[in-house]
Write an enzyme that holds these catalytic residues in place. Structure first.
Site, PDB file in Angstrom:
ATOM      1  N   GLU A   1      18.558  27.677 -22.252  1.00  0.00           N
ATOM      2  CA  GLU A   1      19.075  26.576 -21.429  1.00  0.00           C
ATOM      3  C   GLU A   1      18.976  25.261 -22.197  1.00  0.00           C
ATOM      4  O   GLU A   1      18.116  25.116 -23.055  1.00  0.00           O
ATOM      5  CB  GLU A   1      18.259  26.402 -20.135  1.00  0.00           C
ATOM      6  CG  GLU A   1      18.482  27.479 -19.112  1.00  0.00           C
ATOM      7  CD  GLU A   1      17.500  28.631 -19.265  1.00  0.00           C
ATOM      8  OE1 GLU A   1      16.330  28.350 -19.584  1.00  0.00           O
ATOM      9  OE2 GLU A   1      17.901  29.795 -19.111  1.00  0.00           O
TER      10      GLU A   1
ATOM     11  N   ASN B   1      22.484  17.060 -23.665  1.00  0.00           N
ATOM     12  CA  ASN B   1      21.948  17.327 -25.003  1.00  0.00           C
ATOM     13  C   ASN B   1      23.063  17.860 -25.903  1.00  0.00           C
ATOM     14  O   ASN B   1      23.187  19.051 -26.165  1.00  0.00           O
ATOM     15  CB  ASN B   1      20.794  18.336 -24.903  1.00  0.00           C
ATOM     16  CG  ASN B   1      20.054  18.490 -26.221  1.00  0.00           C
ATOM     17  OD1 ASN B   1      20.530  18.060 -27.269  1.00  0.00           O
ATOM     18  ND2 ASN B   1      18.894  19.116 -26.159  1.00  0.00           N
TER      19      ASN B   1
ATOM     20  N   TYR C   1      23.961  25.407 -30.613  1.00  0.00           N
ATOM     21  CA  TYR C   1      24.036  26.784 -30.118  1.00  0.00           C
ATOM     22  C   TYR C   1      25.478  27.312 -30.159  1.00  0.00           C
ATOM     23  O   TYR C   1      25.707  28.464 -30.501  1.00  0.00           O
ATOM     24  CB  TYR C   1      23.484  26.871 -28.688  1.00  0.00           C
ATOM     25  CG  TYR C   1      21.987  26.689 -28.612  1.00  0.00           C
ATOM     26  CD1 TYR C   1      21.127  27.485 -29.354  1.00  0.00           C
ATOM     27  CD2 TYR C   1      21.425  25.717 -27.777  1.00  0.00           C
ATOM     28  CE1 TYR C   1      19.757  27.314 -29.294  1.00  0.00           C
ATOM     29  CE2 TYR C   1      20.054  25.544 -27.708  1.00  0.00           C
ATOM     30  CZ  TYR C   1      19.224  26.339 -28.466  1.00  0.00           C
ATOM     31  OH  TYR C   1      17.871  26.176 -28.402  1.00  0.00           O
TER      32      TYR C   1
HETATM   33  C1  COA Z   1      18.988  21.355 -31.673  1.00  0.00           C
HETATM   34  C2  COA Z   1      18.025  21.304 -32.865  1.00  0.00           C
HETATM   35  C3  COA Z   1      16.950  22.365 -32.686  1.00  0.00           C
HETATM   36  C4  COA Z   1      18.802  21.616 -34.159  1.00  0.00           C
HETATM   37  O1  COA Z   1      17.877  21.694 -35.234  1.00  0.00           O
HETATM   38  P1  COA Z   1      18.312  21.262 -36.726  1.00  0.00           P
HETATM   39  O2  COA Z   1      17.211  21.627 -37.646  1.00  0.00           O
HETATM   40  O3  COA Z   1      18.786  19.863 -36.710  1.00  0.00           O
HETATM   41  O4  COA Z   1      19.563  22.229 -36.933  1.00  0.00           O
HETATM   42  P2  COA Z   1      20.296  22.601 -38.305  1.00  0.00           P
HETATM   43  O5  COA Z   1      20.070  21.557 -39.327  1.00  0.00           O
HETATM   44  O6  COA Z   1      19.987  24.002 -38.651  1.00  0.00           O
HETATM   45  O7  COA Z   1      21.802  22.601 -37.796  1.00  0.00           O
HETATM   46  C5  COA Z   1      22.408  21.375 -37.563  1.00  0.00           C
HETATM   47  C6  COA Z   1      23.593  21.595 -36.650  1.00  0.00           C
HETATM   48  O8  COA Z   1      23.176  21.438 -35.273  1.00  0.00           O
HETATM   49  C7  COA Z   1      24.110  20.589 -34.589  1.00  0.00           C
HETATM   50  N1  COA Z   1      23.482  19.278 -34.420  1.00  0.00           N
HETATM   51  C8  COA Z   1      22.217  18.938 -34.747  1.00  0.00           C
HETATM   52  N2  COA Z   1      21.982  17.651 -34.406  1.00  0.00           N
HETATM   53  C9  COA Z   1      23.134  17.189 -33.870  1.00  0.00           C
HETATM   54  C10 COA Z   1      23.534  15.942 -33.324  1.00  0.00           C
HETATM   55  N3  COA Z   1      22.678  14.896 -33.254  1.00  0.00           N
HETATM   56  N4  COA Z   1      24.775  15.815 -32.841  1.00  0.00           N
HETATM   57  C11 COA Z   1      25.646  16.848 -32.900  1.00  0.00           C
HETATM   58  N5  COA Z   1      25.331  18.056 -33.415  1.00  0.00           N
HETATM   59  C12 COA Z   1      24.088  18.219 -33.886  1.00  0.00           C
HETATM   60  C13 COA Z   1      25.311  20.501 -35.517  1.00  0.00           C
HETATM   61  O9  COA Z   1      26.097  21.650 -35.300  1.00  0.00           O
HETATM   62  C14 COA Z   1      24.643  20.560 -36.881  1.00  0.00           C
HETATM   63  O10 COA Z   1      25.486  20.985 -37.890  1.00  0.00           O
HETATM   64  P3  COA Z   1      25.986  19.895 -38.958  1.00  0.00           P
HETATM   65  O11 COA Z   1      24.763  19.149 -39.452  1.00  0.00           O
HETATM   66  O12 COA Z   1      26.654  20.714 -39.997  1.00  0.00           O
HETATM   67  O13 COA Z   1      26.922  19.016 -38.177  1.00  0.00           O
HETATM   68  C15 COA Z   1      17.407  19.897 -33.044  1.00  0.00           C
HETATM   69  O14 COA Z   1      18.439  18.930 -32.974  1.00  0.00           O
HETATM   70  C16 COA Z   1      16.331  19.557 -32.026  1.00  0.00           C
HETATM   71  O15 COA Z   1      15.170  19.921 -32.193  1.00  0.00           O
HETATM   72  N6  COA Z   1      16.693  18.839 -30.945  1.00  0.00           N
HETATM   73  C17 COA Z   1      15.711  18.399 -29.954  1.00  0.00           C
HETATM   74  C18 COA Z   1      15.144  19.552 -29.136  1.00  0.00           C
HETATM   75  C19 COA Z   1      16.226  20.382 -28.517  1.00  0.00           C
HETATM   76  O16 COA Z   1      17.258  19.887 -28.087  1.00  0.00           O
HETATM   77  N7  COA Z   1      15.992  21.703 -28.462  1.00  0.00           N
HETATM   78  C20 COA Z   1      16.965  22.654 -27.968  1.00  0.00           C
HETATM   79  C21 COA Z   1      17.006  22.750 -26.481  1.00  0.00           C
HETATM   80  S1  COA Z   1      15.500  23.484 -25.853  1.00  0.00           S
END
Ligand code: COA
Length: 153
Positions: A111, A116, A123
């Site tokens: 979820e 977000n 995802y």
């Molecule tokens: C969602 C999350 C886990 C992604 O982790 P990450 O280490 O940044 O992910 P990756 O580097 O492997 O992948 C990045 C991709 O995620 C998406 N993404 C990450 N941050 C983003 C942002 N601020 N806006 C849009 N897309 C985003 C994009 O698809 C991105 O790909 P790109 O850099 O080529 O555009 C991280 O942003 C996070 O921890 N967010 C806060 C907590 C959260 O929302 N957890 C999930 C719900 S429980």
């Protein structure tokens, strides 16, 4: 993209850092429900995988996956903002998906808050489909979306 990254199973020493990441990166603006004792229970639970990146007590990223029957449920997942967009989240998610497949799970559910966009984009680019929108899912206030990914047909 990262050339190498060490992902390990969490120990009880990681509970405080995971709880703090949950408070700051996931539960921001909501009541803090994943505090250290709850995280420790998840770490101790044989039906739950808790994985981290980073040294003991200073995790920079983590995931909590719970298994129930044929489903795996990604309960909590975050990367510290200083480490985001470097492939850490993708590597953690791949680890969890491989573990879910090995455990015989057919589907992963997760979820996210409707607002977000980072998580929804993350995802959806990794094969998760938005299945249902749930009004006031979080603290009877914020809308959420349920996503799922089928691992086997
Ligand atoms: C969602 C999350 C886990 C992604 O982790 P990450 O280490 O940044 O992910 P990756 O580097 O492997 O992948 C990045 C991709 O995620 C998406 N993404 C990450 N941050 C983003 C942002 N601020 N806006 C849009 N897309 C985003 C994009 O698809 C991105 O790909 P790109 O850099 O080529 O555009 C991280 O942003 C996070 O921890 N967010 C806060 C907590 C959260 O929302 N957890 C999930 C719900 S429980």
């Amino acid at each position: 993209m990262l050339s190498h990254l060490t992902i390990r199973l969490a120990t009880r020493a990681d509970a405080g850092a995971i709880a703090a990441l949950s408070r700051d990166e996931i539960e921001a603006g909501l009541p803090w429900t994943w505090r250290a004792p709850r995280v420790r229970r998840a770490i101790d639970d044989p039906d739950t995988n808790v994985i981290v990146v980073g040294p003991p007590g200073a995790a920079a990223a983590f995931g909590v996956m719970y298994y129930a029957e044929d489903d795996a449920h990604l309960l909590l997942f975050a990367v510290h903002r200083s480490q985001q967009r470097r492939g850490v989240g993708s590597a953690l998610l791949q680890w969890l998906e491989d573990a879910a497949r090995a455990a015989g799970a057919q589907r992963i559910r997760v979820e996210a808050r409707m607002d977000n966009e980072a998580a929804r984009s993350f995802y959806s680019e990794r094969g998760y489909h938005e299945r249902t929108i749930v009004r006031r899912m979080y603290s009877d206030r914020l809308d959420g979306v349920r996503l799922e990914k089928w691992l086997r047909t």
